[in-house]
Design an enzyme around this catalytic site. Structure first.
Site, PDB file in Angstrom:
ATOM      1  N   ARG A  44      -7.437 -28.157  16.817  1.00  0.00           N
ATOM      2  CA  ARG A  44      -7.011 -26.972  17.585  1.00  0.00           C
ATOM      3  C   ARG A  44      -6.415 -25.938  16.634  1.00  0.00           C
ATOM      4  O   ARG A  44      -5.896 -26.281  15.567  1.00  0.00           O
ATOM      5  CB  ARG A  44      -5.948 -27.347  18.616  1.00  0.00           C
ATOM      6  CG  ARG A  44      -6.450 -28.243  19.724  1.00  0.00           C
ATOM      7  CD  ARG A  44      -7.334 -27.466  20.703  1.00  0.00           C
ATOM      8  NE  ARG A  44      -7.695 -28.260  21.851  1.00  0.00           N
ATOM      9  CZ  ARG A  44      -8.746 -29.086  21.933  1.00  0.00           C
ATOM     10  NH1 ARG A  44      -9.538 -29.229  20.880  1.00  0.00           N
ATOM     11  NH2 ARG A  44      -8.994 -29.756  23.028  1.00  0.00           N
ATOM     12  N   ASP A  75       4.648  -9.791   4.121  1.00  0.00           N
ATOM     13  CA  ASP A  75       3.758 -10.450   3.151  1.00  0.00           C
ATOM     14  C   ASP A  75       4.468 -10.819   1.844  1.00  0.00           C
ATOM     15  O   ASP A  75       3.975 -11.655   1.096  1.00  0.00           O
ATOM     16  CB  ASP A  75       2.566  -9.533   2.813  1.00  0.00           C
ATOM     17  CG  ASP A  75       1.774  -9.120   4.046  1.00  0.00           C
ATOM     18  OD1 ASP A  75       1.908  -9.795   5.074  1.00  0.00           O
ATOM     19  OD2 ASP A  75       1.036  -8.125   3.964  1.00  0.00           O
ATOM     20  N   GLY A  96       0.828  -1.213   0.000  1.00  0.00           N
ATOM     21  CA  GLY A  96       0.000   0.000   0.000  1.00  0.00           C
ATOM     22  C   GLY A  96       0.855   1.253   0.000  1.00  0.00           C
ATOM     23  O   GLY A  96       0.538   2.238  -0.684  1.00  0.00           O
TER      24      GLY A  96
END
Ligand code: F6P
Length: 362
Positions: A280, A141, A118
């Site tokens: 889990r 990322d 961004g």
């Protein structure tokens, strides 16, 4: 008398490991080559400091002793960004005039903006508004176009891998299904790398929508083969093939009404029902972005920082420093900001994992 080069530093968006190493790289390389003919201003909290004129005049000592520190010594923030148009406040007011004002008042030659996907896009708006900008790609990322890798990514892979390594023994002892949810937004790089490095049995990525029945079948198959536990590495943006057909709005509504905070919790509950086996969930969350950068990221962030200083000395503005095929390169910012780098579904690493029997849910 030599002219003073005046540089502003901005760390913007979500933090990650290696930001301080990059700040140090830029600062030390500028002082190294320009002696005292450089003045550096560190903007507090990303664009917020540029908007409010809130900055720190940085001396050489400010760049010392920060190599291994996590986070960013300058602070960071996220701003509202209208794609391709503007950076605005809560009331929708354009913040560009305020940023340009600080830039002009400090008589800056250039801004070094360190940020994720961004931030590359918003930095381009600054460039379009007439400011000189050099950017560095930082994010866990690894989704920035024009660079093979970003700093922060490898450190987060190490952490994700470590979490799954530790989950292995308890999953095995209890014969449970374990879902470990990793960050990465809508890109699967982090989960793919951490999943392969830690020997996950199933890897679910945003780029490869999963089929629920096929995951159940894979778990049952493992049981038949004597494997009574299953480790599933789930990217936070993973999506089922059915949900993929829905609009974003419909998906958001399902998430809100499902009673599950993330995709992994929803999937765990569905898998328990379908397999009768306990499931889990572990979500390391922001732990993946914290702590010191791994040595690889320290080197990469230093290389990127030094390369940014070089671009400034050459007055080669409007570029993002990146890494392509092992070489440090200057990518035109317009190109870097043009798209998001998702994981190609035919990426060789996905094939490597498939060849190992790792299941992607498709
Ligand atoms: O972009 C980095 C990232 O950590 C993503 O992986 C994650 O989805 C997001 O930021 C979390 O954002 P925040 O720190 O605002 O919660």
């Amino acid at each position: 008398m030599k002219r003073i080069t005046r540089v502003g530093l901005v760390t913007s968006g979500g933090d990650c490991q290696g930001l301080n190493a990059a700040i140090r790289g830029v600062g030390k390389a500028l002082f190294q080559h320009l002696d005292n003919n450089v003045e550096i201003f560190g903007m507090y909290d990303g664009y917020r400091g540029l908007i409010d004129g809130d900055y720190k005049f940085m001396e050489y000592d400010d760049f010392c002793g920060i190599l291994t520190e996590g986070g960013t010594i300058l602070g960071t923030s996220r701003q509202r960004y209208i794609p391709g148009k503007a950076i605005v406040d809560e009331d929708g007011n354009d913040l560009m005039p305020a940023m340009r004002d600080t830039y002009n008042r400090l008589n800056l030659d250039c801004l070094v903006v360190m940020g994720g996907n961004g931030t590359q896009k918003s930095a381009k708006l600054l460039m379009d508004a007439g400011m000189n900008v050099v950017t560095l790609p930082k994010t866990i990322d690894n989704d920035i176009y024009g660079t093979d890798t970003t700093f922060g990514f490898q450190s987060a892979v190490d952490i994700g891998c470590n979490v799954i390594d530790y989950i292995h023994s308890t999953a095995s002892s209890h014969s449970r299904i374990f879902l470990v949810e990793l960050m990465g937004r809508d890109a699967g790089w982090l989960t793919l790398h951490a999943g392969i490095a830690s020997g996950a049995d199933v890897i679910l990525l945003p780029e490869i929508p999963y089929n629920f029945e096929k995951i159940v079948a894979a778990i049952e198959h493992r049981k038949k083969m004597g494997r009574h536990f299953t480790i599933i590495a789930v990217a936070e943006g993973a999506v089922s093939d059915q949900d993929k057909q829905l609009s974003e709005e419909e998906r958001r509504r399902i998430k809100e009404t499902s009673g599950h905070s993330t995709i992994s919790y929803r999937l765990a509950s569905e898998l328990e029902k379908a397999t009768g086996q306990e499931a889990r969930v572990t979500v390391p969350g922001h732990y993946q972005r914290g702590g010191p950068p791994c040595p690889y990221d320290r080197v990469l962030a230093t290389q990127f920082g030094v390369a940014a200083a070089q671009l400034i000395r050459e007055k080669k503005y409007g570029h993002m420093v990146g890494m392509q095929h092992g070489e440090i390169v200057a990518v035109p910012l317009a190109e870097a900001a043009s798209q998001t780098k998702f994981l190609p579904v035919d990426h060789p690493l996905i094939q490597t994992a498939r060849d190992m029997g790792i299941f992607f849910g498709d």
